[in-house]
Design a protein around this motif. Structure first.
Motif, PDB file in Angstrom:
ATOM      1  N   UNK A  81      -9.413  53.235 -29.157  1.00 22.33           N
ATOM      2  CA  UNK A  81      -8.203  54.064 -29.123  1.00 22.33           C
ATOM      3  C   UNK A  81      -6.927  53.263 -28.882  1.00 22.33           C
ATOM      4  N   UNK A  82      -7.008  51.961 -28.805  1.00 23.06           N
ATOM      5  CA  UNK A  82      -5.827  51.155 -28.543  1.00 23.06           C
ATOM      6  C   UNK A  82      -4.762  51.404 -29.614  1.00 23.06           C
ATOM      7  N   UNK A  83      -3.584  51.790 -29.177  1.00 15.35           N
ATOM      8  CA  UNK A  83      -2.476  52.041 -30.096  1.00 15.35           C
ATOM      9  C   UNK A  83      -2.391  53.470 -30.605  1.00 15.35           C
ATOM     10  N   UNK A  84      -3.296  54.322 -30.185  1.00 12.37           N
ATOM     11  CA  UNK A  84      -3.339  55.693 -30.698  1.00 12.37           C
ATOM     12  C   UNK A  84      -2.138  56.509 -30.209  1.00 12.37           C
ATOM     13  N   UNK A  85      -1.679  57.402 -31.067  1.00 16.13           N
ATOM     14  CA  UNK A  85      -0.668  58.383 -30.696  1.00 16.13           C
ATOM     15  C   UNK A  85      -1.303  59.759 -30.828  1.00 16.13           C
ATOM     16  N   UNK A  86      -1.177  60.562 -29.775  1.00 16.93           N
ATOM     17  CA  UNK A  86      -1.739  61.910 -29.779  1.00 16.93           C
ATOM     18  C   UNK A  86      -0.589  62.890 -29.960  1.00 16.93           C
ATOM     19  N   UNK A  87      -0.744  63.773 -30.936  1.00 13.52           N
ATOM     20  CA  UNK A  87       0.260  64.793 -31.211  1.00 13.52           C
ATOM     21  C   UNK A  87      -0.414  66.153 -31.115  1.00 13.52           C
ATOM     22  N   UNK A  88       0.362  67.200 -30.998  1.00  7.94           N
ATOM     23  CA  UNK A  88      -0.146  68.568 -31.036  1.00  7.94           C
ATOM     24  C   UNK A  88       0.644  69.289 -32.106  1.00  7.94           C
ATOM     25  N   UNK A  89      -0.050  69.731 -33.143  1.00 11.35           N
ATOM     26  CA  UNK A  89       0.619  70.306 -34.305  1.00 11.35           C
ATOM     27  C   UNK A  89       0.133  71.727 -34.556  1.00 11.35           C
ATOM     28  N   UNK A  90       1.000  72.502 -35.195  1.00 19.27           N
ATOM     29  CA  UNK A  90       0.648  73.849 -35.631  1.00 19.27           C
ATOM     30  C   UNK A  90       0.749  73.882 -37.143  1.00 19.27           C
ATOM     31  N   UNK A  91      -0.359  74.278 -37.757  1.00 11.84           N
ATOM     32  CA  UNK A  91      -0.430  74.412 -39.218  1.00 11.84           C
ATOM     33  C   UNK A  91      -0.859  75.832 -39.516  1.00 11.84           C
ATOM     34  N   UNK A  92       0.080  76.656 -39.970  1.00 12.58           N
ATOM     35  CA  UNK A  92      -0.233  78.064 -40.198  1.00 12.58           C
ATOM     36  C   UNK A  92      -0.494  78.740 -38.866  1.00 12.58           C
ATOM     37  N   UNK A  93      -1.676  79.330 -38.735  1.00 10.11           N
ATOM     38  CA  UNK A  93      -2.036  79.991 -37.472  1.00 10.11           C
ATOM     39  C   UNK A  93      -2.869  79.079 -36.569  1.00 10.11           C
ATOM     40  N   UNK A  94      -3.153  77.866 -37.005  1.00 10.34           N
ATOM     41  CA  UNK A  94      -3.989  76.939 -36.241  1.00 10.34           C
ATOM     42  C   UNK A  94      -3.144  75.899 -35.511  1.00 10.34           C
ATOM     43  N   UNK A  95      -3.503  75.631 -34.274  1.00 10.51           N
ATOM     44  CA  UNK A  95      -2.881  74.567 -33.490  1.00 10.51           C
ATOM     45  C   UNK A  95      -3.976  73.615 -33.044  1.00 10.51           C
TER      46      UNK A  95
END
Length: 117
Positions: A81-95
Motif C-alpha cells: 500500500x505504499x503511496x496509496x491514496x484513499x478516496x470516497x466517491x459517489x457514483x449514482x446511488x452507490x458510495x
C-alpha cells in the motif's frame, strides 16, 4: 566505518472526502479507534482491499494520523500500500472507497482485485 540504520518511509494518504466520511462514521461508533486498510488474497489478480473499523489495536499495526483520523495498516501489508491514496466517491446511488495504488501493476476486469509486482 559505521553503518547507518535505514528506515523506509511509507506514505498513505486520504482525500478530504474520505476523511470526512470516516470521521462521520467514527462518530456513530464510539468504541472504534479508527479504520484499518487490510489486504486479503483474493480474486483473479491476487489481492483485494478491505476496510474494517478498529476497536483493538494489534501489536503489528502501524498507524497513520491523517487529519484527525487514525488509519491502521498491518506491518506486513505496508509494501503493498505504499503511496496509496484513499478516496470516497459517489457514483449514482452507490458510495464506496476508491484506492489509487501506484504499485498496482494490474487489476481484474471487475475491479475486485489487483496485483503488485
Amino acid at each position: 566505518m559505521t553503518a547507518e540504520v535505514f528506515t523506509p518511509t511509507v506514505a498513505v494518504t486520504m482525500t478530504p472526502t474520505a476523511v470526512k466520511h470516516v470521521r462521520k462514521q467514527l462518530d456513530k461508533k464510539p468504541g472504534a479507534k479508527g479504520i484499518r486498510l487490510a489486504i486479503k488474497k483474493s480474486g483473479c489478480s491476487g489481492f483485494k482491499y478491505e476496510t474494517q473499523w478498529v476497536e483493538e489495536v494489534g501489536a503489528d499495526d502501524k498507524v497513520f494520523h491523517i487529519d484527525g483520523v487514525d488509519l491502521f495498516v498491518k506491518e506486513e501489508h505496508l509494501p503493498l500500500v505504499n503511496g496509496i491514496e484513499i478516496d470516497f466517491v459517489t457514483e449514482g446511488v452507490n458510495s464506496l472507497f476508491q484506492f489509487r495504488n501506484p504499485n498496482a501493476t494490474a487489476e481484474c476486469g471487475c475491479g475486485e482485485s489487483f496485483t503488485v509486482a
